[in-house]
Scaffold this motif. Structure first.
Motif, PDB file in Angstrom:
ATOM      1  N   VAL A   1       0.796  -0.998  -0.077  1.00  0.00           N
ATOM      2  CA  VAL A   1      -0.164  -0.082  -0.172  1.00  0.00           C
ATOM      3  C   VAL A   1       0.930   1.238  -0.132  1.00  0.00           C
ATOM      4  O   VAL A   1       1.822   1.477   1.045  1.00  0.00           O
ATOM      5  N   LEU A   2       0.736   2.122  -1.171  1.00  0.00           N
ATOM      6  CA  LEU A   2       1.634   3.246  -1.151  1.00  0.00           C
ATOM      7  C   LEU A   2       0.484   4.665  -0.870  1.00  0.00           C
ATOM      8  O   LEU A   2      -0.504   4.566  -1.761  1.00  0.00           O
ATOM      9  N   ILE A   3       0.911   5.543  -0.171  1.00  0.00           N
ATOM     10  CA  ILE A   3       0.130   6.552  -0.281  1.00  0.00           C
ATOM     11  C   ILE A   3       0.809   7.847  -0.669  1.00  0.00           C
ATOM     12  O   ILE A   3       2.002   8.140  -0.348  1.00  0.00           O
ATOM     13  N   ASP A   4       0.252   8.631  -1.578  1.00  0.00           N
ATOM     14  CA  ASP A   4       0.707   9.730  -2.041  1.00  0.00           C
ATOM     15  C   ASP A   4       0.844  11.015  -0.955  1.00  0.00           C
ATOM     16  O   ASP A   4       0.080  11.044  -0.290  1.00  0.00           O
ATOM     17  N   ASP A   5       1.900  11.743  -1.222  1.00  0.00           N
ATOM     18  CA  ASP A   5       2.148  12.763  -0.312  1.00  0.00           C
ATOM     19  C   ASP A   5       1.482  14.235  -0.477  1.00  0.00           C
ATOM     20  O   ASP A   5       1.890  15.230   0.003  1.00  0.00           O
ATOM     21  N   ARG A   6       0.524  14.050  -1.608  1.00  0.00           N
ATOM     22  CA  ARG A   6      -0.226  15.327  -1.853  1.00  0.00           C
ATOM     23  C   ARG A   6      -1.638  15.284  -1.619  1.00  0.00           C
ATOM     24  O   ARG A   6      -2.280  14.286  -1.935  1.00  0.00           O
ATOM     25  N   PRO A   7      -2.208  16.123  -1.201  1.00  0.00           N
ATOM     26  CA  PRO A   7      -3.662  16.085  -0.945  1.00  0.00           C
ATOM     27  C   PRO A   7      -4.385  16.265  -2.268  1.00  0.00           C
ATOM     28  O   PRO A   7      -4.123  16.955  -3.045  1.00  0.00           O
ATOM     29  N   PRO A   8      -5.657  15.769  -2.314  1.00  0.00           N
ATOM     30  CA  PRO A   8      -6.253  14.660  -1.269  1.00  0.00           C
ATOM     31  C   PRO A   8      -5.518  13.543  -1.494  1.00  0.00           C
ATOM     32  O   PRO A   8      -5.582  12.741  -2.503  1.00  0.00           O
ATOM     33  N   SER A   9      -4.826  12.958  -0.248  1.00  0.00           N
ATOM     34  CA  SER A   9      -4.210  11.679  -0.465  1.00  0.00           C
ATOM     35  C   SER A   9      -5.015  10.312  -0.673  1.00  0.00           C
ATOM     36  O   SER A   9      -6.002  10.422  -0.409  1.00  0.00           O
ATOM     37  N   LYS A  10      -4.231   9.611  -1.643  1.00  0.00           N
ATOM     38  CA  LYS A  10      -5.209   8.282  -1.955  1.00  0.00           C
ATOM     39  C   LYS A  10      -4.148   7.177  -1.624  1.00  0.00           C
ATOM     40  O   LYS A  10      -2.830   7.289  -1.541  1.00  0.00           O
ATOM     41  N   ALA A  11      -4.735   6.195  -1.225  1.00  0.00           N
ATOM     42  CA  ALA A  11      -3.858   4.734  -1.042  1.00  0.00           C
ATOM     43  C   ALA A  11      -4.064   3.842  -2.064  1.00  0.00           C
ATOM     44  O   ALA A  11      -5.224   3.779  -2.897  1.00  0.00           O
ATOM     45  N   TYR A  12      -2.872   3.302  -2.748  1.00  0.00           N
ATOM     46  CA  TYR A  12      -2.851   2.653  -3.888  1.00  0.00           C
ATOM     47  C   TYR A  12      -2.352   1.232  -3.512  1.00  0.00           C
ATOM     48  O   TYR A  12      -1.130   1.184  -2.877  1.00  0.00           O
ATOM     49  N   GLY A  13      -2.895   0.198  -4.092  1.00  0.00           N
ATOM     50  CA  GLY A  13      -2.290  -1.203  -4.027  1.00  0.00           C
ATOM     51  C   GLY A  13      -1.512  -1.355  -5.053  1.00  0.00           C
ATOM     52  O   GLY A  13      -2.014  -1.574  -6.116  1.00  0.00           O
ATOM     53  N   VAL A  14       0.015  -1.508  -5.011  1.00  0.00           N
ATOM     54  CA  VAL A  14       0.772  -1.522  -5.911  1.00  0.00           C
ATOM     55  C   VAL A  14       1.810  -2.920  -5.787  1.00  0.00           C
ATOM     56  O   VAL A  14       2.171  -3.407  -4.827  1.00  0.00           O
ATOM     57  N   LEU A  15       1.772  -3.608  -6.977  1.00  0.00           N
ATOM     58  CA  LEU A  15       2.494  -4.866  -7.275  1.00  0.00           C
ATOM     59  C   LEU A  15       3.898  -4.534  -7.587  1.00  0.00           C
ATOM     60  O   LEU A  15       4.316  -3.555  -8.101  1.00  0.00           O
ATOM     61  N   ALA A  16       4.908  -5.112  -6.847  1.00  0.00           N
ATOM     62  CA  ALA A  16       6.294  -5.224  -7.368  1.00  0.00           C
ATOM     63  C   ALA A  16       6.675  -5.696  -8.737  1.00  0.00           C
ATOM     64  O   ALA A  16       5.907  -6.693  -9.116  1.00  0.00           O
ATOM     65  N   LEU A  17       7.658  -5.739  -9.129  1.00  0.00           N
ATOM     66  CA  LEU A  17       8.170  -6.386 -10.368  1.00  0.00           C
ATOM     67  C   LEU A  17       9.104  -7.427 -10.031  1.00  0.00           C
ATOM     68  O   LEU A  17       8.934  -8.208  -9.284  1.00  0.00           O
ATOM     69  N   ASP A  18      10.415  -7.370 -10.464  1.00  0.00           N
ATOM     70  CA  ASP A  18      11.203  -8.759  -9.999  1.00  0.00           C
ATOM     71  C   ASP A  18      11.911  -8.639  -8.852  1.00  0.00           C
ATOM     72  O   ASP A  18      12.350  -9.720  -8.372  1.00  0.00           O
ATOM     73  N   CYS A  19      11.930  -7.821  -8.103  1.00  0.00           N
ATOM     74  CA  CYS A  19      12.423  -7.633  -6.885  1.00  0.00           C
ATOM     75  C   CYS A  19      11.405  -7.152  -5.859  1.00  0.00           C
ATOM     76  O   CYS A  19      10.487  -6.179  -6.042  1.00  0.00           O
ATOM     77  N   PRO A  20      10.828  -7.785  -4.999  1.00  0.00           N
ATOM     78  CA  PRO A  20       9.911  -7.665  -3.753  1.00  0.00           C
ATOM     79  C   PRO A  20      10.453  -6.291  -3.054  1.00  0.00           C
ATOM     80  O   PRO A  20      11.407  -5.936  -2.922  1.00  0.00           O
ATOM     81  N   PHE A  21       9.364  -5.693  -2.644  1.00  0.00           N
ATOM     82  CA  PHE A  21       9.392  -4.222  -2.121  1.00  0.00           C
ATOM     83  C   PHE A  21      10.156  -4.524  -0.792  1.00  0.00           C
ATOM     84  O   PHE A  21      11.054  -3.615  -0.501  1.00  0.00           O
ATOM     85  N   PRO A  22      10.263  -5.621  -0.101  1.00  0.00           N
ATOM     86  CA  PRO A  22      11.080  -5.560   1.451  1.00  0.00           C
ATOM     87  C   PRO A  22      12.393  -5.641   0.884  1.00  0.00           C
ATOM     88  O   PRO A  22      13.352  -5.237   1.660  1.00  0.00           O
ATOM     89  N   GLU A  23      12.911  -6.328  -0.266  1.00  0.00           N
ATOM     90  CA  GLU A  23      14.224  -6.234  -0.698  1.00  0.00           C
ATOM     91  C   GLU A  23      14.477  -5.064  -1.150  1.00  0.00           C
ATOM     92  O   GLU A  23      16.025  -4.666  -1.112  1.00  0.00           O
ATOM     93  N   LEU A  24      13.561  -4.149  -1.586  1.00  0.00           N
ATOM     94  CA  LEU A  24      14.085  -3.067  -2.044  1.00  0.00           C
ATOM     95  C   LEU A  24      14.148  -1.739  -1.140  1.00  0.00           C
ATOM     96  O   LEU A  24      15.223  -0.998  -1.341  1.00  0.00           O
ATOM     97  N   VAL A  25      13.313  -1.804   0.078  1.00  0.00           N
ATOM     98  CA  VAL A  25      13.181  -0.653   0.867  1.00  0.00           C
ATOM     99  C   VAL A  25      13.313  -1.053   2.224  1.00  0.00           C
ATOM    100  O   VAL A  25      13.253  -0.377   3.018  1.00  0.00           O
TER     101      VAL A  25
END
Length: 309
Positions: free
Chosen positions: A101-125
């Motif tokens: 779940v990614l939340i944009d930092d500009r109003p009105p904020s929205k929450a996006y369900g985003v899929l990773a590509l070849d590298c999982p998000f926990p390995e990226l960040v």
């Protein structure tokens, strides 16, 4: 939380194809004309092609119209849908079973369900969230992915920011839900924005500049047009700094309240708060001491009042 392997391969094939197309249109790098040569480009070169693409979003439709690689209609539909890209800074707020779940930092904020590509998000960040990142979100087969380039900001988020982000997340989900398909959301739920194109005809340069500046997406898409207008006259440069100061003041005011500021006057130079005072006269006096007179007209002055949101 990842795209299927076959779809990952398809995404990179399509994305590299349009980057090659961008290079052919702008002639940025010589001796580079096929996907097999993409691996020879440095990350900086790839990023330069990305910036050209997002600065000139008409290229998505033009690629689909010209179809230089003779893609099938289904593949062209995917590429054309990328015109709905969303670029900027986001907070990776949580990892869920289906997506991050990614939340944009500009109003009105929205929450996006985003899929990773070849590298999982926990390995990226990493696994400790939230983390602020900069990237571009793209639609892909009724899902949301990022474009393969993700910059993480390695600084610690304090408890007050985490608490505020939790509140932002709940408000965003209550109002919009978790948005898991950009194409459906853009078509059905998002309020339309005026589009700065040739149909604006009779608008003045100042009015046109204000439309270009009204959202992060517009500022990304029309960066070159903004630069050209700002360089034309001092009056247009003043409009630019005043509008950017106003936009950042709207973003900052909740944060100012979180740290205990209830009222006062704040001066911003584009995105930077540069001075504050209890009264406007006090603030004006500070500005005279710290800022050259010829720069004063670029400063946006914001009044923080009790009850402002």
């Amino acid at each position: 939380m990842q795209l299927a392997d076959s779809d990952i391969d398809l995404f990179y094939h399509l994305y590299y194809s349009i980057l090659i197309y961008v290079n052919q249109k702008f002639g940025l790098f010589a001796g580079f004309g096929g996907s097999e040569e993409m691996s020879e480009l440095t990350p900086l070169q790839v990023n330069e092609l990305r910036q050209q693409l997002y600065t000139h979003p008409y290229l998505f439709d033009l690629f689909a119209e010209e179809n230089p690689l003779k893609f099938t209609p289904d593949l062209l539909t995917i590429v054309a849908s990328w015109n709905n890209f969303i670029s900027g800074r986001f907070y990776i707020y949580s990892y869920q079973k289906k997506y991050a779940v990614l939340i944009d930092d500009r109003p009105p904020s929205k929450a996006y369900g985003v899929l990773a590509l070849d590298c999982p998000f926990p390995e990226l960040v990493g696994s400790v969230l939230p983390v602020m990142v900069e990237t571009v979100l793209l639609p892909f087969k009724n899902k949301i992915i990022y474009d393969g380039t993700l910059q993480a900001y390695p600084f610690y988020l304090g408890l007050s920011i985490k608490g505020s982000l939790s509140e932002t997340y709940h408000h965003a989900v209550e109002k919009f839900g978790i948005i898991a398909s950009l194409t459906e959301f853009e078509a059905g739920e998002q309020s339309p924005e005026p589009q700065p194109d040739d149909d604006l005809g009779p608008l003045s340069d100042g009015e046109r500049l204000k439309i270009y500046l009204q959202s992060e997406d517009h500022r990304q898409k029309y960066e070159l047009q903004i630069q050209e207008l700002v360089e034309k006259t001092v009056e247009l440069k003043v409009i630019y700094y005043q509008e950017m100061g106003r936009l950042y003041a709207e973003i900052y005011q909740d944060r100012w309240r979180e740290i205990g500021m209830k009222k006062g006057w704040i001066a911003l130079f584009e995105e930077m708060p540069i001075a504050s005072g209890g009264t406007k006269a006090e603030l004006e006096g500070i500005l005279k001491k710290i800022l050259p007179a010829d720069r004063r007209k670029f400063v946006y002055i914001f009044r923080l009042k009790p009850g402002d949101r």
